[in-house]
Design a protein around this motif. Structure first.
Motif, mmCIF file in Angstrom:
data_model
loop_
_atom_site.group_PDB
_atom_site.id
_atom_site.type_symbol
_atom_site.label_atom_id
_atom_site.label_comp_id
_atom_site.label_asym_id
_atom_site.label_seq_id
_atom_site.Cartn_x
_atom_site.Cartn_y
_atom_site.Cartn_z
ATOM 1 N N VAL A 97 0.843 -1.191 0.000
ATOM 2 C CA VAL A 97 0.000 0.000 0.000
ATOM 3 C C VAL A 97 0.881 1.244 0.000
ATOM 4 N N SER A 98 0.493 2.227 -0.815
ATOM 5 C CA SER A 98 1.161 3.529 -0.781
ATOM 6 C C SER A 98 0.100 4.599 -0.553
ATOM 7 N N VAL A 99 0.426 5.551 0.330
ATOM 8 C CA VAL A 99 -0.490 6.640 0.652
ATOM 9 C C VAL A 99 0.238 7.963 0.431
ATOM 10 N N TYR A 100 -0.324 8.762 -0.476
ATOM 11 C CA TYR A 100 0.173 10.103 -0.761
ATOM 12 C C TYR A 100 -0.832 11.072 -0.137
ATOM 13 N N PRO A 101 -0.490 11.738 0.967
ATOM 14 C CA PRO A 101 -1.464 12.601 1.623
ATOM 15 C C PRO A 101 -1.783 13.866 0.816
ATOM 16 N N ASP A 102 -0.863 14.276 -0.069
ATOM 17 C CA ASP A 102 -1.042 15.507 -0.855
ATOM 18 C C ASP A 102 -0.425 15.300 -2.238
ATOM 19 N N HIS A 103 -1.048 14.457 -3.029
ATOM 20 C CA HIS A 103 -0.499 14.038 -4.317
ATOM 21 C C HIS A 103 -0.251 15.190 -5.275
ATOM 22 N N ASP A 104 -1.161 16.146 -5.313
ATOM 23 C CA ASP A 104 -1.095 17.209 -6.311
ATOM 24 C C ASP A 104 -0.626 18.558 -5.769
ATOM 25 N N GLY A 105 -0.252 18.608 -4.490
ATOM 26 C CA GLY A 105 0.144 19.882 -3.896
ATOM 27 C C GLY A 105 -1.044 20.747 -3.515
ATOM 28 N N LYS A 106 -2.254 20.224 -3.713
ATOM 29 C CA LYS A 106 -3.479 20.960 -3.390
ATOM 30 C C LYS A 106 -4.338 20.188 -2.399
ATOM 31 N N GLY A 107 -3.752 19.147 -1.797
ATOM 32 C CA GLY A 107 -4.468 18.383 -0.779
ATOM 33 C C GLY A 107 -5.141 17.111 -1.250
ATOM 34 N N LEU A 108 -4.903 16.681 -2.506
ATOM 35 C CA LEU A 108 -5.543 15.464 -3.006
ATOM 36 C C LEU A 108 -4.886 14.221 -2.413
ATOM 37 N N PRO A 109 -5.627 13.457 -1.593
ATOM 38 C CA PRO A 109 -5.061 12.207 -1.077
ATOM 39 C C PRO A 109 -5.201 11.096 -2.124
ATOM 40 N N VAL A 110 -4.150 10.283 -2.264
ATOM 41 C CA VAL A 110 -4.184 9.141 -3.172
ATOM 42 C C VAL A 110 -3.730 7.909 -2.401
ATOM 43 N N HIS A 111 -4.518 6.851 -2.500
ATOM 44 C CA HIS A 111 -4.249 5.581 -1.817
ATOM 45 C C HIS A 111 -4.185 4.496 -2.883
ATOM 46 N N THR A 112 -3.061 3.778 -2.952
ATOM 47 C CA THR A 112 -2.901 2.697 -3.924
ATOM 48 C C THR A 112 -2.600 1.407 -3.182
ATOM 49 N N SER A 113 -3.326 0.356 -3.548
ATOM 50 C CA SER A 113 -3.128 -0.965 -2.966
ATOM 51 C C SER A 113 -2.834 -1.941 -4.099
ATOM 52 N N ARG A 114 -1.767 -2.750 -3.939
ATOM 53 C CA ARG A 114 -1.373 -3.722 -4.959
ATOM 54 C C ARG A 114 -1.373 -5.113 -4.344
ATOM 55 N N HIS A 115 -1.923 -6.077 -5.067
ATOM 56 C CA HIS A 115 -1.823 -7.465 -4.620
ATOM 57 C C HIS A 115 -1.717 -8.388 -5.836
ATOM 58 N N PHE A 116 -1.065 -9.510 -5.626
ATOM 59 C CA PHE A 116 -0.895 -10.493 -6.688
ATOM 60 C C PHE A 116 -2.181 -11.286 -6.857
ATOM 61 N N VAL A 117 -2.672 -11.315 -8.085
ATOM 62 C CA VAL A 117 -3.800 -12.171 -8.441
ATOM 63 C C VAL A 117 -3.257 -13.583 -8.677
ATOM 64 N N ASP A 118 -2.114 -13.626 -9.357
ATOM 65 C CA ASP A 118 -1.340 -14.855 -9.546
ATOM 66 C C ASP A 118 0.114 -14.420 -9.722
ATOM 67 N N ASP A 119 1.022 -15.333 -10.008
ATOM 68 C CA ASP A 119 2.450 -14.978 -10.089
ATOM 69 C C ASP A 119 2.764 -13.949 -11.159
ATOM 70 N N ASP A 120 1.903 -13.816 -12.164
ATOM 71 C CA ASP A 120 2.173 -12.929 -13.294
ATOM 72 C C ASP A 120 1.169 -11.796 -13.455
ATOM 73 N N THR A 121 0.342 -11.566 -12.434
ATOM 74 C CA THR A 121 -0.678 -10.520 -12.520
ATOM 75 C C THR A 121 -0.776 -9.782 -11.186
ATOM 76 N N ILE A 122 -0.750 -8.454 -11.257
ATOM 77 C CA ILE A 122 -0.946 -7.607 -10.072
ATOM 78 C C ILE A 122 -2.179 -6.746 -10.313
ATOM 79 N N ARG A 123 -3.031 -6.686 -9.317
ATOM 80 C CA ARG A 123 -4.185 -5.775 -9.362
ATOM 81 C C ARG A 123 -3.847 -4.566 -8.501
ATOM 82 N N MET A 124 -3.957 -3.391 -9.102
ATOM 83 C CA MET A 124 -3.759 -2.137 -8.381
ATOM 84 C C MET A 124 -5.109 -1.450 -8.243
ATOM 85 N N THR A 125 -5.465 -1.111 -7.019
ATOM 86 C CA THR A 125 -6.663 -0.323 -6.773
ATOM 87 C C THR A 125 -6.198 1.050 -6.333
ATOM 88 N N ILE A 126 -6.664 2.064 -7.040
ATOM 89 C CA ILE A 126 -6.238 3.435 -6.754
ATOM 90 C C ILE A 126 -7.459 4.262 -6.390
#
Length: 140
Positions: A97-126
């Protein structure tokens, strides 16, 4: 099963997206022409975790981006657009998981979560502000 950071090393390419993924990218300030380039690009990634320090090297659209960050602590990250942003990475169960509390310099929070679906696939939820989408990336 805990997220295996080193397993992310390799060459990847975007495979599929949620219908609203372009809106997520727009919310994050990614121009539509850049988003189209990303969709067609393979990107080599070398990543490791030594103790609690995560080190990554990404070759992306002709640029090499290197970062070294301590898990669980806010640190400065160089991103693919050449900007520096503050971010905190954590391992949460089977997700990186990565959390950017101020992604754009204007207060936009961005949260990204990555997990392996299988050995060759990652799902990223942003989640950028109030807009959430996902992308699948596949190992080449």
């Amino acid at each position: 099963m805990p997220f295996d950071v080193a397993k992310m090393s390799g060459k990847w390419k975007f495979d599929s997206f949620s219908d609203n993924y372009p809106q997520v990218m727009d919310k994050m300030g990614v121009p539509s022409d850049r988003f189209e380039k990303v969709r067609a690009t393979e990107f080599p990634l070398d990543i490791s975790l030594q103790g609690n320090v995560m080190t990554s090297k990404l070759v992306y659209l002709g640029k090499t981006i290197e970062n070294s960050l301590t898990m669980g602590e806010e640190g400065e990250e160089n991103d693919t657009s050449g900007k520096k942003r503050m971010v905190t990475y954590t391992l949460e169960g089977d997700c990186l998981v990565s959390v950017y509390p101020d992604h754009d310099g204007k207060g936009l929070p961005v949260h990204t979560s990555r997990h392996f679906v299988d050995d060759d696939t990652i799902r990223m939820t942003i989640k950028a502000g109030d807009v959430e989408g996902w992308a699948l990336i596949k190992r080449c």
